[in-house]
Design a protein around this motif. Sequence first.
Motif, PDB file in Angstrom:
ATOM      1  N   SER A  23       1.026  -0.982  -0.242  1.00  0.00           N
ATOM      2  CA  SER A  23      -0.037   0.418   0.251  1.00  0.00           C
ATOM      3  C   SER A  23       0.749   1.300   0.180  1.00  0.00           C
ATOM      4  O   SER A  23      -0.074   2.469  -0.119  1.00  0.00           O
ATOM      5  N   GLY A  24       2.521   0.985   0.269  1.00  0.00           N
ATOM      6  CA  GLY A  24       2.756   2.352  -0.397  1.00  0.00           C
ATOM      7  C   GLY A  24       3.423   2.951   1.117  1.00  0.00           C
ATOM      8  O   GLY A  24       4.358   3.485   0.628  1.00  0.00           O
ATOM      9  N   HIS A  25       3.258   2.361   1.751  1.00  0.00           N
ATOM     10  CA  HIS A  25       3.918   2.723   3.247  1.00  0.00           C
ATOM     11  C   HIS A  25       5.294   2.913   3.883  1.00  0.00           C
ATOM     12  O   HIS A  25       5.202   1.570   3.148  1.00  0.00           O
ATOM     13  N   ARG A  26       5.623   3.359   4.217  1.00  0.00           N
ATOM     14  CA  ARG A  26       7.133   3.242   4.162  1.00  0.00           C
ATOM     15  C   ARG A  26       7.956   2.357   5.716  1.00  0.00           C
ATOM     16  O   ARG A  26       7.112   2.908   7.187  1.00  0.00           O
ATOM     17  N   LEU A  27       8.945   0.981   5.464  1.00  0.00           N
ATOM     18  CA  LEU A  27       8.938   0.537   6.905  1.00  0.00           C
ATOM     19  C   LEU A  27      10.506   0.586   6.899  1.00  0.00           C
ATOM     20  O   LEU A  27      11.368   0.719   6.134  1.00  0.00           O
ATOM     21  N   TYR A  28      10.906   0.772   7.843  1.00  0.00           N
ATOM     22  CA  TYR A  28      12.264   1.231   8.518  1.00  0.00           C
ATOM     23  C   TYR A  28      12.948  -0.276   8.808  1.00  0.00           C
ATOM     24  O   TYR A  28      12.675  -0.397  10.097  1.00  0.00           O
TER      25      TYR A  28
END
Length: 314
Positions: free
Chosen positions: A53-58
């Motif tokens: 869905s395009g969310h950033r994950l670090y």
Amino acid sequence: MTECASTPPASDSLKQEELFPIREVSRVTGVHPVTLRAWERRYGLIQPTRTDSGHRLYSAADIESVRSILAWIERGVSVSKVGKILARSSAIKMPAPVYVEVTSSEWSEWQARIRTAVAAFDGAQLERLYGQVFSTYPLLVVFQDIFVPVWQELLLHRDEVGRSSEWLFLDAFLRARALQRLQLATTGRGDVLLAALPGHCRELELLVAGLLLGSAEIGVQVLALGQPLEELALVCEKIQPQALVLFSNQPPADALPAQLTRLALELHCPLLLAGDAADLIEDDLRGSPIACLGNEGRLMQQRLQQFLAGHLDT
């Protein structure tokens, strides 16, 4: 709606993979999500993964990169120049030996326990943790990868209520332990002298540099913080070391290359530079008699050994 508000909670599988949403990275580093996105889009300093869905994950490594960026900015380096420094540091870092290849989650667990002890000002517990960490990992990992990052984190947030006292508590503890280790390691040997450029580092950083530079073959004598630069030639004349290493964790002034060159001409031993400044000024010193050792523990020690053996070009 902002990304921070819309990012769903991390699932168990994400936790296992050590991936964190942007709001969590913002919480643990103190960097606003808008700034994190700007560092990614404008400067390419961090490259988080994306969900469908395009969310950033670090990752944990991304969080460490954020802390490194903060540390450089704290030292006065503009954000536009940090990318080049991080790229160079990443390119020259040596792989860790097998026996210190541990996951960042293990180090994070130790750091969490250290933070808890420091927040409680529990010296006895901090001493126990120090002993446990030292019995588990090599000296380099103990200081460079576990304790000093917590020290740096508190230093960056020392303006927050209570953080200054916590930093002072941990700083005093670590300085005492580092000095003790140095005294045990040198046993009167002064093969190499280590001194700080005036005002360019804190005492713990200098002591840890001495620990990381030393080895069974090389004894490092650390001169007191505040050692006058103009008296170093006299000190070296009396001690007769194989080399003098200057240490700096601050951005170098434009006049520093000329200043170091003048000092090198006054010395009867080779002059080397270590710390963050060594990476920033290396190009300016290329072709001079001054060797740069870098700012990473494994690299500094290896380069020093190569230099003393006559295998490192300046």
